[in-house]
Scaffold this motif. Structure first.
Motif, short mmCIF file in Angstrom:
data_model
loop_
_atom_site.label_atom_id
_atom_site.label_comp_id
_atom_site.label_asym_id
_atom_site.label_seq_id
_atom_site.Cartn_x
_atom_site.Cartn_y
_atom_site.Cartn_z
N GLU B 179 1.80 85.15 42.03
CA GLU B 179 1.50 85.52 40.51
C GLU B 179 2.39 86.59 39.94
O GLU B 179 1.61 87.49 39.47
N PRO B 180 3.60 86.44 40.06
CA PRO B 180 4.49 87.52 39.64
C PRO B 180 4.46 87.76 38.02
O PRO B 180 4.91 88.86 37.80
N THR B 181 3.83 86.93 37.22
CA THR B 181 3.84 87.39 35.94
C THR B 181 2.39 87.14 35.26
O THR B 181 2.40 87.41 34.04
N THR B 182 1.35 87.07 36.05
CA THR B 182 0.05 87.06 35.52
C THR B 182 -0.47 88.05 34.58
O THR B 182 -1.11 88.26 33.93
N ALA B 183 0.12 89.50 35.29
CA ALA B 183 -0.23 90.72 34.79
C ALA B 183 0.29 91.01 33.40
O ALA B 183 0.28 92.04 32.86
N LEU B 184 1.31 90.04 32.99
CA LEU B 184 2.38 90.56 31.86
C LEU B 184 2.20 89.70 30.60
O LEU B 184 1.30 88.64 30.63
N ASP B 185 2.35 90.16 29.65
CA ASP B 185 2.47 89.45 28.14
C ASP B 185 3.35 88.34 28.20
O ASP B 185 4.30 88.30 28.91
N VAL B 186 2.93 87.31 27.33
CA VAL B 186 3.74 86.09 27.33
C VAL B 186 5.15 86.14 27.13
O VAL B 186 6.08 85.70 27.92
N SER B 187 5.67 87.24 26.36
CA SER B 187 7.10 87.37 25.83
C SER B 187 7.67 87.87 27.02
O SER B 187 9.00 87.64 27.36
N ILE B 188 7.07 88.86 27.79
CA ILE B 188 7.61 89.59 29.20
C ILE B 188 7.76 88.58 30.22
O ILE B 188 8.59 88.54 30.66
N GLN B 189 6.86 87.70 30.09
CA GLN B 189 6.52 86.75 31.18
C GLN B 189 7.89 85.71 31.15
O GLN B 189 8.40 85.47 32.11
N ALA B 190 8.14 85.24 30.06
CA ALA B 190 9.44 84.51 29.83
C ALA B 190 10.59 85.10 30.47
O ALA B 190 11.33 84.41 31.07
N GLN B 191 10.71 86.29 29.95
CA GLN B 191 12.20 87.11 30.51
C GLN B 191 12.01 87.04 31.93
O GLN B 191 13.05 86.94 32.47
N ILE B 192 11.06 87.65 32.50
CA ILE B 192 10.88 87.77 34.03
C ILE B 192 10.97 86.45 34.69
O ILE B 192 11.87 86.49 35.51
N LEU B 193 10.65 85.32 34.32
CA LEU B 193 10.75 84.13 34.89
C LEU B 193 12.23 83.54 34.81
O LEU B 193 12.88 83.25 35.80
N ASP B 194 12.80 83.99 33.62
CA ASP B 194 14.53 83.51 33.54
C ASP B 194 15.31 84.45 34.42
O ASP B 194 16.03 83.80 35.27
N LEU B 195 14.66 85.84 34.75
CA LEU B 195 15.59 86.61 35.67
C LEU B 195 15.63 85.88 37.02
O LEU B 195 16.48 85.89 37.77
N MET B 196 14.27 85.65 37.05
CA MET B 196 13.89 85.32 38.87
C MET B 196 14.66 83.93 39.02
O MET B 196 15.28 83.66 40.10
N ARG B 197 14.73 83.04 38.02
CA ARG B 197 15.48 81.93 38.38
C ARG B 197 16.72 82.05 38.28
O ARG B 197 17.69 81.61 39.30
N LYS B 198 17.32 82.90 37.43
CA LYS B 198 18.85 83.02 37.42
C LYS B 198 19.19 83.64 38.85
O LYS B 198 20.15 83.20 39.54
N LEU B 199 18.48 84.68 39.41
CA LEU B 199 19.01 85.39 40.48
C LEU B 199 18.78 84.59 41.83
O LEU B 199 19.61 84.33 42.69
N CYS B 200 17.80 83.34 41.65
CA CYS B 200 17.58 82.70 42.78
C CYS B 200 18.88 81.60 42.80
O CYS B 200 19.42 81.42 43.88
N ARG B 201 19.12 81.19 41.80
CA ARG B 201 20.48 80.11 41.71
C ARG B 201 21.67 81.24 42.20
O ARG B 201 22.26 80.65 43.10
N GLU B 202 21.91 82.20 41.32
CA GLU B 202 23.10 82.84 41.71
C GLU B 202 23.34 83.17 43.13
O GLU B 202 24.28 83.20 44.07
N LYS B 203 22.36 83.54 44.03
CA LYS B 203 22.22 84.18 45.35
C LYS B 203 21.94 83.25 46.39
O LYS B 203 21.46 83.64 47.27
#
Lengths: 311, 574, 323
Positions: B179-203
């Protein structure tokens, strides 16, 4: 009416099914502690029926029986199981009567502390602001003085205020007041903390939206929900109150020697310790420790049982 | 060879009431660079899987069967010390709450350097360089300066970035995010998910993401596993599971997700998890007590009107009044709610929407401004007695089903309390009869009256709350995030119930939510709030189709895209 | 930081004034100070003159102001019983009490904290359970009984250690210390252990409870999930976080040692302030009682200040305002 009956049974079932009851059944220490506490309570309550002698009936005391050792020692007397003191009173009986005074003072001062502490804690937590700040400051200041010091001060002041002969009579009440007043802070702080948590819970807000007045909200909604930790403190506080009473009596500022408590008995016996009559002080001491330990074990268990996270 | 292979995993929790199997025979695989979502509602057992894989299952929970392989090596039976070496080094973990995940007494430099040096043995200097580099990668500005700061000096979103940096710092092969984004607001949730996907693909890291949120699933995952009460009921590509699910549970779950793109008449039958008692209509609402005495004074115009409402809290107390720092939670907010209308208030956390609700309901006293109810100015009323007349007409439903009911009272007394307080009936027998009718009407059944709140689930408790709110026969209902603590299928049921009651009783409602799709389903008009100010007020459909304020546009653009979700069985309105 | 300390200082002054008020009230309401100072044969006129001279006819506030001003300079008047200045009596006995309290505090901390940490980390081990049960006995044993038992065992039966008094003392300036002689050190053993036992168990149980609390937090779980070894998780992360709440209560506990010493001093006939105080209570010697009360409050305030400063050192959240 019929409905009430079903509820009654569910209450009992609820208790029998509760985690507390299960934890109790599984804890031999808790059961033993409980039994010991109950035995002390019953013995103290029915002291005249239970004790073999009446140590305060001057007619039945014979100075010839003074300072007899316990029954299993060479000079022991079968009539006096734990021996006698310097005046020929049966130690076993004085312990039962002493425990009666100790527990009386203990319970009375715990109830006194509880009433004062819970009331102030509820008000402090619910009202907040300046009232809260004031009550908690007073509590802080008082907390910096150990109960024993406050009790001593109150006793000293009482001695100055009332004539000597009246002081003897009032000693028990002064003691209850002194120990009680020195213990309220614990309750107030805990209740305040719980009240702060509870009052922000939505069921309290729901009651406010309905229009229920603060007094009723505190009594009907908040109080029942903060009683759990209070019971734990009360149990442990009973042990502390008994110790405090014993200490004050030991220091000579507690109950008068005419109605000795366990502490008074230890004080009296202490004078004979060096001359070899150890039983006069050791047995009341052991009784005190066993009683306090049982109550403490009960309190300790209760705290863990109520806070399942700690297990 | 799979990167991570969880094979026939079983987890159980022994308790004195018998052993609970939290996870039954679950098999999952994760490939490098892939994001696998594990979705399910509470009690599905999804979180315990993550904890079991890294060997941190909370006692008394234990793995009772199955194996876990990491790149072909079995890791579940390794000795504790070997398992520890895998944690952080080969498997990274991200938890839900960034506010509590970091040691408050150490700088993030100390925490990063310790972890990096432990696993990569780079030495202090190199570890520090790597730490700064990592902070840069997760999007923390000025990493050279920020690294010296303590966790409390970062905002929630930034802290979750630090947590991600910590999870990634030893180049793990797998990341488990619970639940990495459950405690976060929607706008921040979107950023964090983007970041996680990007890092996942890159690495080329494999990620197992555990969530209850279909939005997160739709946003980030490649494949999805659906869990229900410990069982893995369905697994497949994200497009397949969301667009064309096979299992009835998955179908029910997806149909219960509020859509941002359409307004439904009602949620379709979502009874898979928790059957509501049939809401028997065995009494006619128009002749029943509940429907009577509803002929309140007629109102011309708005039932509720709020003018220039301001609320301030003390942010930093000081002895002198002038030194006190005040925080303005609500700043000059005005709006009105018409008779019979459902008015929505939407905004992120800290926007002041709940504060507005609490001022209207009388829980807070506004610093300035006025509140009118049926044309009378409530803010001018001083006497409690006089207020009671309005309180009766205005009730509130709260967010948290677990704290909104007094656990020491029977449901009967909870629901009867408002009736008894306002003396709405002539006898206790009448009160009890009404309470039972009410409980039946909200779908709980009459027997519920004799029980205590803890015997009910979250959804059922919320029904009790609704029954209590209806017990004064109000005409105005304030719903403060009434479903945000509930699972999505339960949420659908409660929203349906609220819709029905609103129609039956002609209720006027103030509906507060942070969740735009829910707002769209429930409200006629919406006000958007941001940092205490009202940004925009519009008809719901107009707001979603042509948002005017830039902030509304931004919020709408950040909503999870759920257009891939199956539309089967949905009844779209309009 | 400065404003925080100033605020604390202001609070401390209020505390001291409150306690002074209580002490002053004791003078006002308990007994007649004139009666306590003069003999039976003093005439009414002489009494009035003395009353006027002592300022007992002045308004309340003036009297209180004078009392507080004098108290701040260490002047609490003349003991009713000993007829000597109270400050002399107290300062003469202060070293004995402070040395006793200091040794006990060190004992309680040095043993209490490690035991608390140990029992928290190995909370299901048999040794931990043994320590916990024993500690309960420690809590249940009244201080005076501990003292009596120790006296009986080490003093009467084994005859190893002295059972009363301080032994030989060495005067360093005005400070009479028992640290520098063998008999002084020997005399310290039993009383300091008696005094420390109760605090030791309290501190141990407190540290254990707080430690268990911290071990359940998310950041400890996250630290474990990063593969940090137990040593680091337990001591670097958990213990340091445990200290924040522990410091406050420990501070208070150690402060109360000085007052708690009353019992120990009484059992061991230790010539400290506590013994003086307990005798004063029996004799209703108000000046000594008042002075003792104010002095204890002063130590409390002092310790609280130190605790606050320690807080600052430990918790960064207090240091910065840009959070």
């Amino acid at each position: 009416m019929k409905m009430d009956k079903t509820v009654e049974t569910t209450r009992l079932e609820r208790f029998l099914d509760s985690d507390i009851w299960h934890s109790f059944k599984k804890s031999p220490i808790a059961i033993i502690a409980f039994v010991i506490t109950v035995v002390f309570l019953l013995a103290a309550a029915f002291a005249p029926l239970v004790s073999p002698h009446n140590p305060f009936d001057l007619a039945s005391i014979d100075i010839m029986d003074s300072s007899l050792p316990p029954v299993w020692m060479d000079e022991g007397d079968a009539r006096f199981f734990l021996g006698t003191d310097d005046q020929g009173r049966d130690i076993f009986s004085t312990i039962i009567y002493g425990a009666r005074i100790s527990l009386l003072v203990g319970f009375a001062s715990v109830i006194f502390s509880m009433v004062v502490g819970i009331t102030l804690g509820l008000i402090s937590g619910y009202a907040g602001g300046r009232v809260d700040a004031f009550i908690m400051r007073v509590a802080d200041i008082q907390l910096s003085f150990p109960a024993i010091l406050i009790a001593l001060l109150i006793d000293g002041v009482a001695r100055g205020l009332v004539p000597k002969e009246m002081h003897e009579e009032l000693a028990v009440y002064v003691l209850i007041f002194a120990i009680g007043i020195s213990g309220w802070v614990q309750y107030a702080r805990t209740v305040r903390g719980s009240t702060l948590v509870e009052k922000n819970k939505e069921y309290v807000q729901a009651a406010q939206v309905i229009g229920i007045r603060p007094g009723t909200i505190l009594r009907r909604h908040v109080l029942p929900n903060v009683m759990g930790p209070v019971m734990v403190i009360a149990t442990i506080h009973l042990a502390i109150a008994v110790i405090t009473e014993a200490t004050l009596s030991f220091l000579g500022v507690g109950v008068p020697p005419t109605t000795p408590s366990l502490g008074t008995l230890i004080r009296i016996g202490n004078e004979y310790l060096f001359s070899g009559e150890w039983w006069i002080t050791i047995f009341p001491g052991a009784a005190l420790v066993i009683l306090v330990l049982a109550v403490n074990l009960l309190g300790d268990w209760l705290r863990d049982a109520m806070n399942p996270k700690l297990r | 060879m799979d990167l991570l292979n969880i094979n026939n995993l079983e987890i159980e929790f022994p308790s004195r009431r018998g052993t609970v199997k939290a996870v039954k025979d679950v098999t999952l695989t994760v490939q490098p660079g892939e994001v696998l979502g594990v979705v399910g509602e509470s009690g599905a057992g999804k979180s315990t899987i993550g904890n079991a894989v890294i060997g941190l299952l909370e006692p008394p929970g234990r793995v009772s069967g199955g194996k876990v392989y990491l790149k072909g090596d079995q890791i579940d039976e390794l000795p504790a010390e070997e398992k520890r070496k895998i944690r952080g080094r080969r498997i990274g973990m991200i938890f839900q709450d960034p506010l509590t995940s970091l040691d408050p007494l150490q700088t993030i430099e100390q925490q990063l350097v310790e972890t990096i040096d432990l696993h990569l043995k780079l030495g202090e200097e190199k570890s520090r360089e790597r730490a700064i580099d990592l902070l840069d990668q997760v999007g923390i500005p000025n990493p050279e300066d920020r690294i010296k700061h303590y966790p409390h000096q970062f905002s929630g979103g930034m802290r979750q970035r630090v947590v991600i940096a910590l999870a990634l710092c030893a180049e793990p092969e797998v990341i488990i995010a619970d639940e990495p984004t459950t405690a976060l607001d929607v706008s921040i949730q979107a950023q964090i998910l983007d970041l996680m996907r990007k890092l996942c693909r890159e690495k080329q890291v494999g990620m197992l993401i555990i969530t209850h949120d279909m939005g997160v699933i739709a946003d980030i995952t490649d494949r999805v596993a659906v869990m229900y009460r410990g069982d893995l009921v369905e697994e497949g590509t994200t497009a397949k599971i969301l667009g064309d699910p096979d299992h009835p549970y998955t179908k029910s779950l997806i149909s219960a997700v509020p859509r941002p793109d359409v307004r439904l008449k009602r949620f379709p039958m979502v009874n898979y998890i928790e059957k509501e008692e049939d809401r028997k209509k065995d009494f006619d609402i128009s002749t029943h007590w509940l429907g009577q005495a509803r002929d309140f004074d007629a109102v011309d115009g708005s039932l509720v009107e709020v003018k220039d409402l301001v609320m301030q809290f003390v942010a930093k107390n000081a002895f002198l009044k002038k030194n006190r720092k005040m925080f303005t939670a609500v700043d000059n907010v005005s709006f009105d709610i018409k008779q019979g209308e459902v008015f929505g208030l939407v905004g992120e956390s800290g926007s002041g929407k709940s504060t507005v609700a609490r001022m209207i309901s009388g829980l807070y006293t506004p610093a300035s401004g006025s509140i009118f109810f049926g044309g009378d100015e409530l803010t001018k009323i001083k006497s409690q007695k006089e207020m009671d007349y309005y309180r009766r007409q205005m009730q509130m439903i709260f967010q948290d089903p677990f704290s909104s009911l007094n656990g020491r009272m029977r449901v009967m007394d909870i629901v009867a309390e408002p009736i008894r307080f306002h003396k709405l009936t002539s006898s206790n027998a009448e009160t009890e009869g009404i309470v039972m009718d009410l409980l039946e009407h909200v779908g709980l059944g009459r027997q519920a009256a004799l029980r205590y709140p803890h015997e009910f689930s979250g959804g059922q408790r919320q029904r009790i709350s609704i029954a209590r709110a209806l017990a004064t026969r109000p005409r105005f209902l304030i719903c403060d995030e009434p479903t945000s603590a509930l699972d999505v299928s339960i949420q659908a049921q409660i929203l349906n119930l609220l819709k029905d009651l609103q129609e039956e009783l002609g209720l006027t409602m103030l509906f507060i939510s942070h969740d735009l799709p829910v707002i769209r389903q429930m409200c006629d008009r919406v006000g958007v709030m941001k940092m205490g100010e009202m940004v925009e007020i519009a008809e719901t459909e107009a707001l979603f189709k042509t948002p005017q304020a830039p902030y509304t546009q931004e919020l709408l653009s950040l909503m999870p895209k759920l257009d891939k979700l199956s539309h089967s069985g949905l009844e779209v309105e309009g | 930081m400065v404003s925080f300390l100033l605020k604390r200082l202001l609070q401390s002054i209020i505390v001291m004034l409150t306690v002074a008020l209580i002490a002053f009230a004791m003078f006002q309401f308990v007994g007649d100070p004139i009666n306590n100072m003069v003999g039976q044969d003093t005439t009414q006129v002489e009494r009035e003159a003395l009353k006027e001279k002592l300022g007992l006819n002045d308004p309340f506030l003036v009297q209180f102001g004078r009392f507080a001003w004098n108290a701040a300079q260490g002047d609490f008047g003349i003991s009713y019983k000993y007829k000597t200045p109270v400050s002399d009596l107290i300062f003469e006995r202060m070293p004995a009490t402070l040395e006793l309290a200091f040794v006990s505090a060190v004992l309680a901390l040095v043993l209490g904290i490690p035991l608390g940490v140990y029992t928290a980390l190995k909370r299901n081990g048999w040794l931990s359970k043994f320590i916990m049960t024993t500690s309960l006995i420690g809590v249940s044993l009244p201080t005076f009984l501990t003292g009596i038992l120790l006296i009986l065992f080490f003093g009467v039966i084994l005859r190893w250690l002295p059972t009363f008094g301080r032994g030989d003392v060495v005067e360093i300036g005005t400070w009479a210390t028992g640290f520098l002689t063998i008999s002084g050190l020997k005399s310290l053993i039993l009383p300091s252990f008696t005094l420390a036992l109760f605090q030791l168990t309290l501190i141990m149980r407190l540290v254990r409870a707080e430690m268990l609390e911290v071990l359940r937090t998310d950041f400890v779980k996250f630290a474990k999930a990063r593969g940090l070894p137990d040593r680091s998780v337990h001591f670097k992360h958990a213990l340091k976080n445990t200290l924040v709440p522990v410091i406050t209560i420990t501070g208070l506990q150690l402060g109360s040692l000085i007052a708690f010493a009353i019992i120990t001093e009484s059992v061991f006939q230790w010539p400290g302030m506590g013994l003086l105080f307990i005798q004063a209570v029996s004799d209703v010697d108000i000046p000594i009682m008042a002075a003792y009360l104010v002095l204890i409050a002063f130590f409390f305030v002092l310790i609280n200040m130190i605790v606050d400063i320690l807080y600052y050192a430990v918790d960064p959240r207090l240091r910065s305002n840009d959070g």
